[in-house]
Design an enzyme around this catalytic site. Sequence first.
Site, PDB file in Angstrom:
ATOM      1  N   GLY A 168      26.356  28.998  47.501  1.00 54.00           N
ATOM      2  CA  GLY A 168      27.019  30.199  47.009  1.00 54.00           C
ATOM      3  C   GLY A 168      27.573  31.037  48.141  1.00 54.00           C
ATOM      4  O   GLY A 168      28.660  31.627  48.036  1.00 54.00           O
ATOM      5  N   THR A 169      26.839  31.091  49.238  1.00 51.69           N
ATOM      6  CA  THR A 169      27.299  31.841  50.414  1.00 51.69           C
ATOM      7  C   THR A 169      28.586  31.226  50.960  1.00 51.69           C
ATOM      8  O   THR A 169      29.532  31.937  51.312  1.00 51.69           O
ATOM      9  CB  THR A 169      26.215  31.847  51.499  1.00 51.69           C
ATOM     10  OG1 THR A 169      25.035  32.450  50.980  1.00 51.69           O
ATOM     11  CG2 THR A 169      26.671  32.607  52.735  1.00 51.69           C
TER      12      THR A 169
ATOM     13  N   GLY B  24      19.728  36.239  42.405  1.00 53.29           N
ATOM     14  CA  GLY B  24      20.187  35.534  43.595  1.00 53.29           C
ATOM     15  C   GLY B  24      20.487  34.071  43.346  1.00 53.29           C
ATOM     16  O   GLY B  24      20.788  33.338  44.292  1.00 53.29           O
ATOM     17  N   THR B  25      20.422  33.635  42.089  1.00 59.16           N
ATOM     18  CA  THR B  25      20.704  32.243  41.774  1.00 59.16           C
ATOM     19  C   THR B  25      22.201  31.975  41.914  1.00 59.16           C
ATOM     20  O   THR B  25      23.023  32.762  41.456  1.00 59.16           O
ATOM     21  CB  THR B  25      20.257  31.907  40.340  1.00 59.16           C
ATOM     22  OG1 THR B  25      18.873  32.216  40.202  1.00 59.16           O
ATOM     23  CG2 THR B  25      20.471  30.434  40.032  1.00 59.16           C
ATOM     24  N   THR B  26      22.533  30.859  42.553  1.00 60.22           N
ATOM     25  CA  THR B  26      23.940  30.482  42.705  1.00 60.22           C
ATOM     26  C   THR B  26      24.211  29.220  41.887  1.00 60.22           C
ATOM     27  O   THR B  26      23.316  28.642  41.293  1.00 60.22           O
ATOM     28  CB  THR B  26      24.286  30.243  44.184  1.00 60.22           C
ATOM     29  OG1 THR B  26      23.428  29.217  44.716  1.00 60.22           O
ATOM     30  CG2 THR B  26      24.097  31.514  44.995  1.00 60.22           C
TER      31      THR B  26
ATOM     32  N   HIS C 172      21.941  23.335  54.747  1.00 57.86           N
ATOM     33  CA  HIS C 172      20.759  23.847  54.055  1.00 57.86           C
ATOM     34  C   HIS C 172      19.697  22.750  53.972  1.00 57.86           C
ATOM     35  O   HIS C 172      19.959  21.585  54.251  1.00 57.86           O
ATOM     36  CB  HIS C 172      21.114  24.334  52.641  1.00 57.86           C
ATOM     37  CG  HIS C 172      21.783  25.667  52.621  1.00 57.86           C
ATOM     38  ND1 HIS C 172      23.145  25.807  52.786  1.00 57.86           N
ATOM     39  CD2 HIS C 172      21.290  26.914  52.470  1.00 57.86           C
ATOM     40  CE1 HIS C 172      23.462  27.099  52.723  1.00 57.86           C
ATOM     41  NE2 HIS C 172      22.360  27.791  52.538  1.00 57.86           N
ATOM     42  N   HIS C 173      18.515  23.140  53.532  1.00 57.47           N
ATOM     43  CA  HIS C 173      17.416  22.200  53.314  1.00 57.47           C
ATOM     44  C   HIS C 173      17.750  21.250  52.157  1.00 57.47           C
ATOM     45  O   HIS C 173      18.626  21.527  51.332  1.00 57.47           O
ATOM     46  CB  HIS C 173      16.118  22.956  53.021  1.00 57.47           C
ATOM     47  CG  HIS C 173      16.258  23.948  51.915  1.00 57.47           C
ATOM     48  ND1 HIS C 173      16.160  23.605  50.580  1.00 57.47           N
ATOM     49  CD2 HIS C 173      16.518  25.279  51.935  1.00 57.47           C
ATOM     50  CE1 HIS C 173      16.336  24.677  49.831  1.00 57.47           C
ATOM     51  NE2 HIS C 173      16.559  25.709  50.627  1.00 57.47           N
TER      52      HIS C 173
ATOM     53  N   ASN D 226      24.001  35.905  48.638  1.00 53.94           N
ATOM     54  CA  ASN D 226      23.065  35.954  49.754  1.00 53.94           C
ATOM     55  C   ASN D 226      22.622  37.408  49.952  1.00 53.94           C
ATOM     56  O   ASN D 226      23.468  38.293  50.044  1.00 53.94           O
ATOM     57  CB  ASN D 226      23.731  35.424  51.031  1.00 53.94           C
ATOM     58  CG  ASN D 226      22.737  35.076  52.100  1.00 53.94           C
ATOM     59  OD1 ASN D 226      21.887  35.879  52.455  1.00 53.94           O
ATOM     60  ND2 ASN D 226      22.841  33.864  52.626  1.00 53.94           N
ATOM     61  N   PHE D 227      21.319  37.636  50.015  1.00 51.24           N
ATOM     62  CA  PHE D 227      20.799  38.999  50.143  1.00 51.24           C
ATOM     63  C   PHE D 227      20.490  39.394  51.580  1.00 51.24           C
ATOM     64  O   PHE D 227      20.113  40.532  51.839  1.00 51.24           O
ATOM     65  CB  PHE D 227      19.536  39.160  49.287  1.00 51.24           C
ATOM     66  CG  PHE D 227      19.831  39.243  47.817  1.00 51.24           C
ATOM     67  CD1 PHE D 227      20.120  40.467  47.228  1.00 51.24           C
ATOM     68  CD2 PHE D 227      19.857  38.119  47.029  1.00 51.24           C
ATOM     69  CE1 PHE D 227      20.417  40.557  45.884  1.00 51.24           C
ATOM     70  CE2 PHE D 227      20.150  38.186  45.680  1.00 51.24           C
ATOM     71  CZ  PHE D 227      20.434  39.412  45.103  1.00 51.24           C
TER      72      PHE D 227
ATOM     73  N   LYS E 297      18.051  22.282  48.307  1.00 49.39           N
ATOM     74  CA  LYS E 297      19.161  23.105  47.814  1.00 49.39           C
ATOM     75  C   LYS E 297      19.901  22.356  46.711  1.00 49.39           C
ATOM     76  O   LYS E 297      20.367  21.224  46.921  1.00 49.39           O
ATOM     77  CB  LYS E 297      20.115  23.418  48.971  1.00 49.39           C
ATOM     78  CG  LYS E 297      21.345  24.228  48.612  1.00 49.39           C
ATOM     79  CD  LYS E 297      21.013  25.676  48.351  1.00 49.39           C
ATOM     80  CE  LYS E 297      22.270  26.514  48.206  1.00 49.39           C
ATOM     81  NZ  LYS E 297      21.978  27.853  47.666  1.00 49.39           N
TER      82      LYS E 297
END
Length: 236
Positions: free
Chosen positions: A143-144, A73-75, A133-134, A100-101, A137
């Site tokens: 990535g999304t 899941g790493t972008t 995002h936080h 994104n999962f 990030k």
Amino acid sequence: MKIALIGYGKMGQAIDAIATAKGHEIVLRANSKHPLAKEHLEQADVAIEFTTPETAYHNVLKCFEANVPVVCGTTGWLDKLPEIKAICAEKQQAFLHATNFSIGVNIFFEVNKKLAALMASQSQYDVWMEEIHHTHKKDAPSGTALTLAEQVLASVTRKTGWANEESKQPETLSIISKRIDPAPGTHTITYTSGIDDITITHTAHSREGFAAGAVVAAEWLKGKTGVFTMRDVLNL
């Protein structure tokens, strides 16, 4: 199922909690203080990798060497994905990557593609994006956001590329990135004209949706060979 967690930050810990609650066994928790060891990795049925753009490529290769299916899941390292996919096919391993999962986000991807196709011929509408995002990030755009942008650009051909800023060029898709704590992730696509706006938004309330989706992906990937995405997992 025996799971190796590669990366044990906030996401890794959330995955740990969900996987353990579902009865899975975590056989490895690797991070910068506890490096990834092949002998421990080989105990796993599947690995879940959430680390950094600098380390993801080598972590995935180590999973291939240990003959362990890997969910990544790493972008921020998309430039190396084609190489990883080729190596996976050559070595007959299993690799599943997603920006994104979250099940909700993957449904949102399908909505975004449909809306972009509908708006392709409506040249009176401009389109732009925002992602929040936080502050921890590491990559921007997310990535999304890049997945969403690629989907828009595939249909709305009056846009020829994207920029991570509010662009003044009409042919450029603007992606505005904001880093605000404690936001886990909000993505918005807006089509705007002089008459009206059309906006679609996905807002994550916590990391739980991402973590739960990663566990579902790992359960699905176990025992398989090939290169996959969440579209395969969700049969979209």
